[in-house]
Design a protein around this motif. Structure first.
Motif, PDB file in Angstrom:
ATOM      1  N   GLU A  50      -1.513   2.010 -12.486  1.00 17.31           N
ATOM      2  CA  GLU A  50      -1.582   1.800 -11.037  1.00 17.31           C
ATOM      3  C   GLU A  50      -2.081   0.443 -10.781  1.00 17.31           C
ATOM      4  O   GLU A  50      -1.642  -0.331  -9.916  1.00 17.31           O
ATOM      5  CB  GLU A  50      -2.122   2.841 -10.507  1.00 17.31           C
ATOM      6  CG  GLU A  50      -2.271   2.731  -8.913  1.00 17.31           C
ATOM      7  CD  GLU A  50      -3.258   3.635  -8.112  1.00 17.31           C
ATOM      8  OE1 GLU A  50      -3.504   3.609  -6.820  1.00 17.31           O
ATOM      9  OE2 GLU A  50      -3.169   5.059  -8.759  1.00 17.31           O
ATOM     10  N   LEU A  51      -3.235   0.154 -11.398  1.00 24.24           N
ATOM     11  CA  LEU A  51      -3.784  -1.233 -11.373  1.00 24.24           C
ATOM     12  C   LEU A  51      -2.960  -2.295 -11.645  1.00 24.24           C
ATOM     13  O   LEU A  51      -2.906  -3.303 -11.092  1.00 24.24           O
ATOM     14  CB  LEU A  51      -5.186  -1.173 -11.795  1.00 24.24           C
ATOM     15  CG  LEU A  51      -6.303  -0.528 -11.283  1.00 24.24           C
ATOM     16  CD1 LEU A  51      -7.597  -0.637 -11.996  1.00 24.24           C
ATOM     17  CD2 LEU A  51      -6.500  -1.166  -9.989  1.00 24.24           C
ATOM     18  N   ILE A  53       0.262  -2.372 -12.027  1.00 22.94           N
ATOM     19  CA  ILE A  53       1.360  -2.605 -10.735  1.00 22.94           C
ATOM     20  C   ILE A  53       0.726  -3.281  -9.633  1.00 22.94           C
ATOM     21  O   ILE A  53       1.429  -4.374  -9.073  1.00 22.94           O
ATOM     22  CB  ILE A  53       1.902  -1.292 -10.365  1.00 22.94           C
ATOM     23  CG1 ILE A  53       2.694  -0.755 -11.674  1.00 22.94           C
ATOM     24  CG2 ILE A  53       2.934  -1.427  -9.071  1.00 22.94           C
ATOM     25  CD1 ILE A  53       3.315   0.608 -11.669  1.00 22.94           C
ATOM     26  N   LYS A  54      -0.484  -3.021  -9.119  1.00 18.05           N
ATOM     27  CA  LYS A  54      -0.919  -3.547  -7.834  1.00 18.05           C
ATOM     28  C   LYS A  54      -1.327  -5.145  -8.251  1.00 18.05           C
ATOM     29  O   LYS A  54      -1.117  -6.062  -7.446  1.00 18.05           O
ATOM     30  CB  LYS A  54      -2.187  -2.994  -7.391  1.00 18.05           C
ATOM     31  CG  LYS A  54      -1.891  -1.683  -6.825  1.00 18.05           C
ATOM     32  CD  LYS A  54      -3.346  -0.813  -6.327  1.00 18.05           C
ATOM     33  CE  LYS A  54      -2.806   0.518  -5.829  1.00 18.05           C
ATOM     34  NZ  LYS A  54      -3.901   1.179  -5.139  1.00 18.05           N
ATOM     35  N   LYS A  57       1.887  -7.093  -8.083  1.00 22.18           N
ATOM     36  CA  LYS A  57       2.457  -7.364  -7.090  1.00 22.18           C
ATOM     37  C   LYS A  57       1.483  -8.338  -6.358  1.00 22.18           C
ATOM     38  O   LYS A  57       2.000  -9.223  -5.681  1.00 22.18           O
ATOM     39  CB  LYS A  57       2.214  -6.042  -5.917  1.00 22.18           C
ATOM     40  CG  LYS A  57       3.274  -5.018  -6.375  1.00 22.18           C
ATOM     41  CD  LYS A  57       3.134  -3.914  -5.500  1.00 22.18           C
ATOM     42  CE  LYS A  57       4.043  -2.762  -5.781  1.00 22.18           C
ATOM     43  NZ  LYS A  57       4.198  -1.567  -4.999  1.00 22.18           N
ATOM     44  N   LEU A  58       0.316  -8.551  -6.411  1.00 24.18           N
ATOM     45  CA  LEU A  58      -0.706  -9.562  -5.810  1.00 24.18           C
ATOM     46  C   LEU A  58      -0.133 -10.936  -6.581  1.00 24.18           C
ATOM     47  O   LEU A  58      -0.058 -11.868  -5.800  1.00 24.18           O
ATOM     48  CB  LEU A  58      -1.934  -9.224  -6.188  1.00 24.18           C
ATOM     49  CG  LEU A  58      -3.135 -10.117  -5.781  1.00 24.18           C
ATOM     50  CD1 LEU A  58      -2.966 -10.465  -4.249  1.00 24.18           C
ATOM     51  CD2 LEU A  58      -4.246  -9.809  -6.236  1.00 24.18           C
ATOM     52  N   LEU A  91      -5.488  -8.246   0.555  1.00 25.11           N
ATOM     53  CA  LEU A  91      -5.009  -7.671  -0.744  1.00 25.11           C
ATOM     54  C   LEU A  91      -5.906  -7.886  -1.679  1.00 25.11           C
ATOM     55  O   LEU A  91      -6.316  -6.948  -2.513  1.00 25.11           O
ATOM     56  CB  LEU A  91      -3.804  -8.131  -1.099  1.00 25.11           C
ATOM     57  CG  LEU A  91      -2.227  -7.621  -0.300  1.00 25.11           C
ATOM     58  CD1 LEU A  91      -1.206  -8.193  -0.537  1.00 25.11           C
ATOM     59  CD2 LEU A  91      -2.353  -5.881  -0.259  1.00 25.11           C
ATOM     60  N   ASP A  94      -9.046  -5.871  -1.339  1.00 27.82           N
ATOM     61  CA  ASP A  94      -8.733  -4.440  -1.629  1.00 27.82           C
ATOM     62  C   ASP A  94      -8.677  -4.245  -2.977  1.00 27.82           C
ATOM     63  O   ASP A  94      -9.408  -3.196  -3.623  1.00 27.82           O
ATOM     64  CB  ASP A  94      -7.358  -4.071  -1.068  1.00 27.82           C
ATOM     65  CG  ASP A  94      -7.525  -3.957   0.409  1.00 27.82           C
ATOM     66  OD1 ASP A  94      -8.622  -4.005   1.267  1.00 27.82           O
ATOM     67  OD2 ASP A  94      -6.169  -3.783   1.089  1.00 27.82           O
ATOM     68  N   PHE A  95      -8.109  -5.143  -4.026  1.00 27.11           N
ATOM     69  CA  PHE A  95      -7.997  -4.852  -5.266  1.00 27.11           C
ATOM     70  C   PHE A  95      -9.515  -5.055  -6.068  1.00 27.11           C
ATOM     71  O   PHE A  95      -9.835  -4.088  -6.762  1.00 27.11           O
ATOM     72  CB  PHE A  95      -7.033  -6.139  -5.862  1.00 27.11           C
ATOM     73  CG  PHE A  95      -6.720  -5.754  -7.282  1.00 27.11           C
ATOM     74  CD1 PHE A  95      -5.671  -4.966  -7.428  1.00 27.11           C
ATOM     75  CD2 PHE A  95      -7.351  -6.259  -8.430  1.00 27.11           C
ATOM     76  CE1 PHE A  95      -5.346  -4.828  -9.048  1.00 27.11           C
ATOM     77  CE2 PHE A  95      -7.038  -6.178  -9.715  1.00 27.11           C
ATOM     78  CZ  PHE A  95      -6.090  -5.291  -9.843  1.00 27.11           C
ATOM     79  N   GLU A  98     -10.930  -2.036  -5.733  1.00 27.96           N
ATOM     80  CA  GLU A  98     -10.254  -0.662  -6.662  1.00 27.96           C
ATOM     81  C   GLU A  98     -10.900  -1.096  -8.055  1.00 27.96           C
ATOM     82  O   GLU A  98     -10.969  -0.086  -8.761  1.00 27.96           O
ATOM     83  CB  GLU A  98      -8.962  -0.883  -6.692  1.00 27.96           C
ATOM     84  CG  GLU A  98      -8.363  -0.300  -5.125  1.00 27.96           C
ATOM     85  CD  GLU A  98      -6.817   0.096  -5.534  1.00 27.96           C
ATOM     86  OE1 GLU A  98      -6.470   0.718  -6.681  1.00 27.96           O
ATOM     87  OE2 GLU A  98      -6.324  -0.217  -4.529  1.00 27.96           O
TER      88      GLU A  98
END
Length: 100
Positions: A50-51, A53-54, A57-58, A91, A94-95, A98
């Motif tokens: 999940e991280l 992929i995030k 995307k960033l 973003l 937010d990252f 996380e």
């Protein structure tokens, strides 16, 4: 705080400082933040799909081209509207949240 993602946390914290601690335009602050984030590799998130992929995307928002990420990130940020740049900055924050 555990030792997982220490390098990424350090660079993302630096990016957030760049975003928050300047009177420059949001685009200029995003350019500085991008240079810091590009020190993080996607491999640092192996084991957490999940991280990974995030983060990918960033990176796509910052620099979709794979040749010279820093140059592309500068060009992308320089041409973003204030709204787009603020969205990418969100973003980034937010990252960081996380991975802490």
């Amino acid at each position: 705080m555990d030792d997982k993602y220490t390098n990424a946390r350090e660079h993302f914290f630096g990016a957030i400082r760049e975003l928050a601690a300047s009177a420059d335009s949001i685009q200029a602050r995003l350019i500085e933040a991008s240079a810091t984030i590009l020190n993080v590799t996607i491999d640092e998130f192996n084991g957490d799909l999940e991280l990974k992929i995030k983060f990918a995307k960033l990176l796509d928002f910052l620099a979709a081209d794979q040749d010279d990420l820093e140059k592309v990130a500068i060009e992308n940020a320089a041409h973003m509207t204030d709204f787009e740049a603020a969205k990418v900055a969100d973003l980034i924050c937010d990252f960081y949240y996380e991975i802490t």
